[in-house]
Structures are given as C-alpha cells and as structure tokens.
Scaffold this active site. Structure first.
Site, PDB file in Angstrom:
ATOM      1  N   GLU A   1      38.015  42.327  41.885  1.00 20.38           N
ATOM      2  CA  GLU A   1      38.548  41.210  42.664  1.00 20.38           C
ATOM      3  C   GLU A   1      37.503  40.640  43.617  1.00 20.38           C
ATOM      4  O   GLU A   1      37.321  39.428  43.724  1.00 20.38           O
ATOM      5  CB  GLU A   1      39.773  41.647  43.487  1.00 20.38           C
ATOM      6  CG  GLU A   1      40.922  42.184  42.690  1.00 20.38           C
ATOM      7  CD  GLU A   1      40.913  43.706  42.588  1.00 20.38           C
ATOM      8  OE1 GLU A   1      39.851  44.289  42.252  1.00 20.38           O
ATOM      9  OE2 GLU A   1      41.967  44.314  42.821  1.00 20.38           O
TER      10      GLU A   1
ATOM     11  N   HIS B   1      34.554  45.986  43.776  1.00 23.40           N
ATOM     12  CA  HIS B   1      35.771  45.939  42.961  1.00 23.40           C
ATOM     13  C   HIS B   1      35.794  44.609  42.216  1.00 23.40           C
ATOM     14  O   HIS B   1      35.233  43.605  42.687  1.00 23.40           O
ATOM     15  CB  HIS B   1      37.011  46.053  43.842  1.00 23.40           C
ATOM     16  CG  HIS B   1      37.220  47.405  44.409  1.00 23.40           C
ATOM     17  ND1 HIS B   1      38.427  47.780  44.968  1.00 23.40           N
ATOM     18  CD2 HIS B   1      36.402  48.480  44.529  1.00 23.40           C
ATOM     19  CE1 HIS B   1      38.342  49.028  45.403  1.00 23.40           C
ATOM     20  NE2 HIS B   1      37.124  49.473  45.151  1.00 23.40           N
TER      21      HIS B   1
END
Length: 142
Positions: free
Chosen positions: A48, A46
């Site tokens: 992040e 992801h």
C-alpha cells in the site's frame, strides 16, 4: 483486484509476504506494487505504501483525491494512516486480517475520532484467492 493479486504473486515469488496494491483514478491504473520489506530492507515497504508513493509521484501531489486503492489484504495501522493522509477516496481489500488489520479489526483506524480522513471502505473482494495465496506462502515457510 486482478492486478493487485498479480502484484501479490510477484511478491510471493520474491519471498515477500504476498500482498499487492493498486491505485486507480477514473478506472485507470496509476500505480501498482507488491510488498518489498525484505528486498528494500525497509519495514515500511508494504504494498500500500509503495503504491501510494508511486501514485503521488505520477500525479505530482501528496493528495490522491479521487483515487481508489485496491489491496489484497486488509491494511495494517501504518497503511491505514497513509491511506488517510493521502486522502484515498475508496479502499477495497481482499481478505481480512484479524491479527494485523486495522480497518475491520484491531484499532479500526478510520472509526477513530483522531482520523482526519476516512475513505469509503469495502472488504471481501476476491477474498478466497487472496487468502489462499497467503495460506500457501505461510505453509511453505513452516
């Protein structure tokens, strides 16, 4: 958030769910990334997580004390856990995610008594742009 949106656009162009993330410290960009779960064949890739990993490498520490994270979509539980463990100071996100979000929605990760560190968290930054990008992505997939 502008750079996070650029990262999300780049993810879109690669066929990834368009989410972008940027780690900053003292107003300077430390790392930026867009989703790469398909490209890397990695469910943890992801935006992040990738931005946190890159920032840790740049700063030479597993702790990102004094760093802020700007992300186009409310983080999921996995990303919220990484944000907590990295000791991110502040979290800013674009649009909420009623289905998979874990900050304002779902498990509300940072409000749990088992959460070791909760960043200051703020949502709604450039929300309409982030939301429109996601809607366009999924509309093209249907």
């Amino acid at each position: 958030m502008a750079l996070a949106l650029q990262e999300a656009e780049a993810a879109f162009a690669r066929g990834e769910v368009p989410v972008g993330a940027v780690v900053t410290r003292d107003g300077q960009v430390v790392a930026a990334a867009g989703n790469r779960t398909l490209e890397d064949r990695d469910p943890t890739a992801h935006a992040e997580i990738l931005a946190i990993r890159a920032a840790c490498e740049v700063l030479g520490s597993e702790r990102l004390t004094g760093c802020d994270l700007h992300v186009t979509l409310e983080p999921c539980a996995m990303c919220a856990g990484a944000i907590s463990f990295a000791r991110i100071r502040r979290l800013y996100w674009g649009c909420g995610d009623p289905k998979g979000g874990a900050v304002e929605h779902g498990p509300r990760f940072f409000s749990q008594p088992t959460c070791h560190h909760a960043p200051e968290a703020y949502g709604g930054f450039r929300e309409s742009e982030a939301s429109a990008l996601l809607r366009r992505f999924f509309a093209e997939r249907r």
